[in-house]
Write a protein that holds these residues in place. Structure first.
Motif, mmCIF file in Angstrom:
data_model
loop_
_atom_site.group_PDB
_atom_site.id
_atom_site.type_symbol
_atom_site.label_atom_id
_atom_site.label_comp_id
_atom_site.label_asym_id
_atom_site.label_seq_id
_atom_site.Cartn_x
_atom_site.Cartn_y
_atom_site.Cartn_z
ATOM 1 N N PRO A 140 2.333 -3.736 -1.800
ATOM 2 C CA PRO A 140 1.467 -4.338 -2.416
ATOM 3 C C PRO A 140 0.278 -4.688 -1.194
ATOM 4 C CG PRO A 140 3.325 -5.662 -2.979
ATOM 5 C CD PRO A 140 3.671 -4.611 -2.039
ATOM 6 N N PRO A 141 -1.153 -4.231 -1.393
ATOM 7 C CA PRO A 141 -2.208 -4.407 -0.335
ATOM 8 C C PRO A 141 -2.120 -5.776 0.184
ATOM 9 C CG PRO A 141 -2.799 -3.157 -2.197
ATOM 10 C CD PRO A 141 -1.494 -3.700 -2.741
ATOM 11 N N GLU A 142 -1.895 -6.750 -0.499
ATOM 12 C CA GLU A 142 -1.726 -8.237 -0.277
ATOM 13 C C GLU A 142 -0.792 -8.600 0.758
ATOM 14 O OE1 GLU A 142 0.129 -8.344 -4.009
ATOM 15 O OE2 GLU A 142 -1.605 -7.308 -3.380
ATOM 16 N N ARG A 143 0.152 -7.877 0.939
ATOM 17 C CA ARG A 143 1.145 -7.889 1.858
ATOM 18 C C ARG A 143 0.853 -7.573 3.316
ATOM 19 N NH1 ARG A 143 3.546 -12.213 0.628
ATOM 20 N NH2 ARG A 143 5.239 -11.470 1.831
ATOM 21 N N ILE A 144 -0.323 -6.895 3.267
ATOM 22 C CA ILE A 144 -0.698 -6.313 4.836
ATOM 23 C C ILE A 144 -1.469 -7.235 5.385
ATOM 24 C CG2 ILE A 144 -1.843 -4.441 6.119
ATOM 25 C CD1 ILE A 144 -0.857 -2.532 3.612
ATOM 26 N N ALA A 145 -1.222 -7.726 6.526
ATOM 27 C CA ALA A 145 -2.133 -8.861 7.411
ATOM 28 C C ALA A 145 -3.155 -8.301 7.870
ATOM 29 C CB ALA A 145 -1.216 -9.522 8.418
ATOM 30 N N GLN A 146 -4.247 -8.779 7.615
ATOM 31 C CA GLN A 146 -5.555 -8.372 7.890
ATOM 32 C C GLN A 146 -5.959 -8.777 9.062
ATOM 33 O OE1 GLN A 146 -7.321 -5.569 6.269
ATOM 34 N NE2 GLN A 146 -5.313 -5.475 5.364
ATOM 35 N N GLU A 167 -16.555 1.516 18.585
ATOM 36 C CA GLU A 167 -15.765 0.195 18.153
ATOM 37 C C GLU A 167 -14.306 0.745 18.300
ATOM 38 O OE1 GLU A 167 -16.921 -0.561 14.074
ATOM 39 O OE2 GLU A 167 -19.245 -0.636 14.698
ATOM 40 N N MET A 168 -13.602 -0.488 18.283
ATOM 41 C CA MET A 168 -12.004 -0.299 18.320
ATOM 42 C C MET A 168 -11.785 0.652 16.956
ATOM 43 S SD MET A 168 -10.168 -0.776 20.786
ATOM 44 C CE MET A 168 -10.121 -1.850 22.352
ATOM 45 N N PRO A 169 -10.778 1.473 17.099
ATOM 46 C CA PRO A 169 -10.380 2.373 15.869
ATOM 47 C C PRO A 169 -9.088 1.699 15.271
ATOM 48 C CG PRO A 169 -9.523 3.367 18.013
ATOM 49 C CD PRO A 169 -10.261 2.342 18.371
ATOM 50 N N LEU A 170 -9.421 0.640 14.294
ATOM 51 C CA LEU A 170 -8.545 0.071 13.753
ATOM 52 C C LEU A 170 -7.623 0.818 12.817
ATOM 53 C CD1 LEU A 170 -10.356 -3.363 12.827
ATOM 54 C CD2 LEU A 170 -8.978 -2.725 14.685
ATOM 55 N N PRO A 171 -6.406 0.504 12.355
ATOM 56 C CA PRO A 171 -5.650 1.425 11.553
ATOM 57 C C PRO A 171 -6.045 1.566 10.319
ATOM 58 C CG PRO A 171 -4.159 -0.173 12.735
ATOM 59 C CD PRO A 171 -5.811 -0.488 13.004
ATOM 60 N N PRO A 172 -5.919 2.429 9.420
ATOM 61 C CA PRO A 172 -6.516 2.627 8.228
ATOM 62 C C PRO A 172 -6.276 1.560 6.988
ATOM 63 C CG PRO A 172 -4.757 4.229 8.400
ATOM 64 C CD PRO A 172 -5.117 3.625 9.703
ATOM 65 N N TYR A 173 -5.133 0.719 7.370
ATOM 66 C CA TYR A 173 -4.791 -0.195 6.489
ATOM 67 C C TYR A 173 -5.418 -1.597 6.805
ATOM 68 C CZ TYR A 173 -1.420 -0.358 10.291
ATOM 69 O OH TYR A 173 -0.562 -0.348 11.455
ATOM 70 N N ILE A 174 -6.222 -1.855 7.958
ATOM 71 C CA ILE A 174 -7.106 -2.989 8.116
ATOM 72 C C ILE A 174 -8.486 -2.658 7.889
ATOM 73 C CG2 ILE A 174 -7.959 -4.468 10.260
ATOM 74 C CD1 ILE A 174 -4.828 -4.380 9.608
ATOM 75 N N HIS A 175 -8.985 -3.578 6.883
ATOM 76 C CA HIS A 175 -10.351 -3.319 6.342
ATOM 77 C C HIS A 175 -11.173 -4.437 6.993
ATOM 78 C CE1 HIS A 175 -8.735 -0.457 3.967
ATOM 79 N NE2 HIS A 175 -7.627 -1.189 3.316
ATOM 80 N N ARG A 176 -12.456 -4.035 7.196
ATOM 81 C CA ARG A 176 -13.532 -5.213 7.780
ATOM 82 C C ARG A 176 -14.539 -4.977 6.591
ATOM 83 N NH1 ARG A 176 -10.095 -7.204 10.124
ATOM 84 N NH2 ARG A 176 -9.863 -7.225 12.218
#
Length: 335
Positions: free
Chosen positions: A11-17, A150-159
């Protein structure tokens, strides 16, 4: 082997942002491979959990600000993600593999750039979306990335728009290990397992006599790409350049305590090294080892490079999840 064995619902909500604060307050799951016992700890407790004499092997590559947000001449936005220079074709480091978004608009010969900073020309396109571009940038592209990247954050981190600006400066720090070597600014993605170390944890490890040995590995986006084929054996693994300095080679060839690989990509580099250098575990030479890791690790497999593994959780259907499964039960089926 069926790739579905390495799938699970996430679930997307289980991925810490956002990262744990402080870094070493992250939760730490400890699995004993022999007894199958599972324990729950906090990362800062790591020095108390390691066996006596453990030697830590870690990737000290530094992440550069690889994501460039540009404006197209006719309007609209263009995002360029620098992957790595193609030094085999251009020793000066002005020809880079990258990703463009939107990339379909840029055929071979197309140009893009940033006013007064650099110009680039597409010279090759690959089916996987990668683009080879020739850059004209006074001072080099790494200098450009420091100015506008900018830092290349992983694709599962969203800003989103409300958090992008205030998060940029913290991303610059949070997405870099505390032991990253500025002289090894080669990675377009962070060696994430090492992000939980703090100066306090490193001090505690040193106080107990644990030794650190560095290698440099260029973590790329291939590490995040899911496996899309049905049979695991049909997957074409990505390549990652790495360098093992003489001191680390000597440690790998010297009998001693257990070897802990900090991160799956570190473990992959070690296994690649042991598979390509027949005397890796016995003798060493006073020169660095440079190679591209092209090894795909999945069950069943025995390991020569490490006895312990420190890693984060991994995405479904990822090559890294396959590696962890193999490490949990060497020589056995998926775990």
């Amino acid at each position: 082997m069926d790739t579905a064995l390495f799938d699970y619902p996430l679930p997307p909500e289980r991925i810490a942002q956002t990262p744990a604060e402080p870094r070493d307050s992250a939760r730490l799951l400890v699995v004993n491979r022999l007894t199958r016992k599972v324990e729950h700890h906090i990362f800062r407790e790591l020095p108390e959990l390691l066996p006596p004499g453990t030697r830590l092997f870690r990737n000290h590559a530094s992440v550069f600000k690889a994501r460039l947000r540009l404006t197209r001449p006719m309007g609209g936005q263009l995002e360029c993600l620098l992957l790595h220079p193609d030094l085999a074709r251009d020793a000066a480091g002005n020809t880079w593999w990258c990703l463009l978004k939107p990339g379909k608009k840029y055929a071979v010969g197309a140009k893009f750039g940033a006013a007064d900073l650099f110009d680039a020309t597409v010279i090759e396109k690959e089916p996987d979306g990668r683009i080879l571009a020739k850059f004209d940038a006074p001072g080099g592209m790494l200098a450009i990335t420091e100015k506008i990247g900018e830092m290349p954050l992983p694709p599962y981190i969203h800003r989103d728009a409300s958090t992008a600006k205030p998060s940029v400066s913290s991303d610059d720090q949070n997405y870099q290990t505390v032991y990253a070597d500025p002289a090894k600014k080669i990675a377009a993605a962070a060696p994430t397992a090492g992000l939980h170390f703090t100066p306090a944890v490193l001090t505690a490890l040193a106080a107990k006599g644990f030794q650190n040995y560095d290698l440099a590995l260029r973590v790329g986006l291939g590490t995040f790409r899911p496996i899309v084929v049905e049979k695991l054996e049909d997957h074409v693994i990505h390549r990652e350049w790495y360098e093992i300095p003489p001191s680390t080679r000597q440690a790998l060839a010297t009998p001693g305590g257990p070897r802990l690989a900090v991160g799956t990509t570190t473990l992959r580099a070690l296994e690649d090294y042991f598979s390509k250098c027949p005397n890796a575990g016995r003798i060493t030479l006073p020169e660095p080892w440079l190679a591209e890791a092209d090894i795909f690790i999945y069950p069943p497999r025995q390991f020569a490079g490490a006895d312990l593994l420190l890693t984060n959780f991994h995405l479904p259907r990822s090559t890294l999840l396959c590696l962890v499964s193999a490490f949990l039960a060497p020589g056995q089926g998926p775990q």
